[in-house]
Design a protein around this motif. Structure first.
Motif, PDB file in Angstrom:
ATOM      1  N   ARG A  34       0.846  -1.195   0.000  1.00 16.75           N
ATOM      2  CA  ARG A  34       0.000   0.000   0.000  1.00 16.75           C
ATOM      3  C   ARG A  34       0.882   1.245   0.000  1.00 16.75           C
ATOM      4  NH1 ARG A  34      -5.367   1.491   3.648  1.00 16.75           N
ATOM      5  NH2 ARG A  34      -5.910   3.309   2.389  1.00 16.75           N
ATOM      6  N   ASP A  35       0.599   2.140  -0.926  1.00 22.82           N
ATOM      7  CA  ASP A  35       1.289   3.439  -0.994  1.00 22.82           C
ATOM      8  C   ASP A  35       2.805   3.291  -1.091  1.00 22.82           C
ATOM      9  OD1 ASP A  35      -1.126   4.785  -0.852  1.00 22.82           O
ATOM     10  OD2 ASP A  35      -1.066   4.976   1.322  1.00 22.82           O
TER      11      ASP A  35
ATOM     12  N   GLU B 164      -2.709  -3.968  -4.633  1.00 23.34           N
ATOM     13  CA  GLU B 164      -2.769  -2.749  -3.825  1.00 23.34           C
ATOM     14  C   GLU B 164      -3.881  -2.872  -2.783  1.00 23.34           C
ATOM     15  OE1 GLU B 164      -1.586   1.296  -2.886  1.00 23.34           O
ATOM     16  OE2 GLU B 164      -0.643  -0.306  -4.059  1.00 23.34           O
ATOM     17  N   VAL B 165      -3.538  -2.595  -1.536  1.00 23.99           N
ATOM     18  CA  VAL B 165      -4.500  -2.654  -0.437  1.00 23.99           C
ATOM     19  C   VAL B 165      -5.156  -1.289  -0.273  1.00 23.99           C
ATOM     20  CG1 VAL B 165      -4.790  -3.054   2.040  1.00 23.99           C
ATOM     21  CG2 VAL B 165      -3.181  -4.452   0.718  1.00 23.99           C
ATOM     22  N   THR B 166      -6.484  -1.254  -0.239  1.00 18.11           N
ATOM     23  CA  THR B 166      -7.246  -0.035   0.012  1.00 18.11           C
ATOM     24  C   THR B 166      -8.016  -0.202   1.318  1.00 18.11           C
ATOM     25  OG1 THR B 166      -9.101  -0.884  -1.280  1.00 18.11           O
ATOM     26  CG2 THR B 166      -7.469   0.459  -2.453  1.00 18.11           C
TER      27      THR B 166
ATOM     28  N   SER C 275       1.455   2.611  -7.383  1.00 19.06           N
ATOM     29  CA  SER C 275       0.432   1.653  -6.987  1.00 19.06           C
ATOM     30  C   SER C 275       0.788   0.240  -7.407  1.00 19.06           C
ATOM     31  CB  SER C 275      -0.909   2.059  -7.621  1.00 19.06           C
ATOM     32  OG  SER C 275      -1.926   1.149  -7.294  1.00 19.06           O
TER      33      SER C 275
ATOM     34  N   TYR D 218      -1.889  -0.094   6.455  1.00 20.74           N
ATOM     35  CA  TYR D 218      -3.138  -0.850   6.463  1.00 20.74           C
ATOM     36  C   TYR D 218      -4.043  -0.318   7.578  1.00 20.74           C
ATOM     37  CZ  TYR D 218      -0.542  -4.348   3.657  1.00 20.74           C
ATOM     38  OH  TYR D 218       0.191  -5.002   2.698  1.00 20.74           O
TER      39      TYR D 218
END
Length: 214
Positions: free
Chosen positions: A38-39, A59-61, A44, A91
């Protein structure tokens, strides 16, 4: 026994490099996993190391569901033996709860990599939850150094070379060396983090020998 393991350390200590190496070593043993981030500073859906290594990842949102993702993979006949989770500090606590559930109920190994505290020396919400739930926390042995030569233990956010202590907890940037007025980061020892003394404030160049006094 499957475990939730948290690998941590300050910036520039090789966390993403170890994440990629762990994935490679697991694959060499015939295991199949999934890579998440993530980030990442490289953009991405990428895990990148400052050594130049890069791998595509999911990619984790905020609304990403690790449990649902793994269940879908398994029910569609796709093998999953482990998860590699880089930049885990970004996260959410719910993500960490999902990862712990995957270890306990699906018997999969989960390897998380991330920094412990932010530029204000405060725990990220996700890393706090990792400390609470992980089976084991590993402090990486590669120790970056402050500009003074002492081991660096704290992450500093800088603007135009000067340390800042206010602002959003998550602002993506890279280590010191960015253009003026662009967010950058620098690792410092506790003493110089407390004094807000960055390399630029001390008048030290990365190319110069390390000084022996302040």
């Amino acid at each position: 026994m499957p475990q939730l393991i948290f690998f941590t350390g300050p910036m520039n200590c090789g966390k993403s490099t170890l994440a990629l190496q762990t994935d490679f070593s697991e694959q060499q043993a015939g295991r199949r996993g999934r890579l998440f981030t993530r980030d990442d500073r490289a953009g991405s859906a990428t895990v990148s190391s400052r050594l130049g290594l890069e791998r595509q990842a999911s990619e984790v949102t905020d609304d990403f569901d690790f449990w649902g993702f793994v269940i879908r993979e398994l029910t569609h006949g796709r093998r999953v033996d482990y998860l590699i989770c880089d930049e885990a500090q970004f996260y959410t606590p719910d993500h960490i709860d999902q990862l712990a559930r995957i270890v306990d109920e699906l018997q999969l190994d989960v390897y998380c990599f991330g920094i412990l505290t932010d530029f204000r020396t405060q725990l990220f919400p996700a890393t706090r939850r990792l400390v609470e739930l992980c089976d084991r926390m590993e402090l990486l042995q590669v120790r970056p150094r402050c500009w003074c030569g002492d081991p660096a233990t704290h992450n500093a956010r800088t603007v135009d070379g000067r340390m800042v202590t206010e602002g959003s907890q998550v602002v993506v940037g890279d280590i010191a060396g960015a253009a003026p007025q662009v967010v950058a980061y620098e690792v410092l020892c506790r003493r110089h983090h407390r004094r807000h003394t960055t390399a630029a404030v001390a008048g030290v160049s990365a190319a110069e020998p390390l000084p022996f006094v302040d």
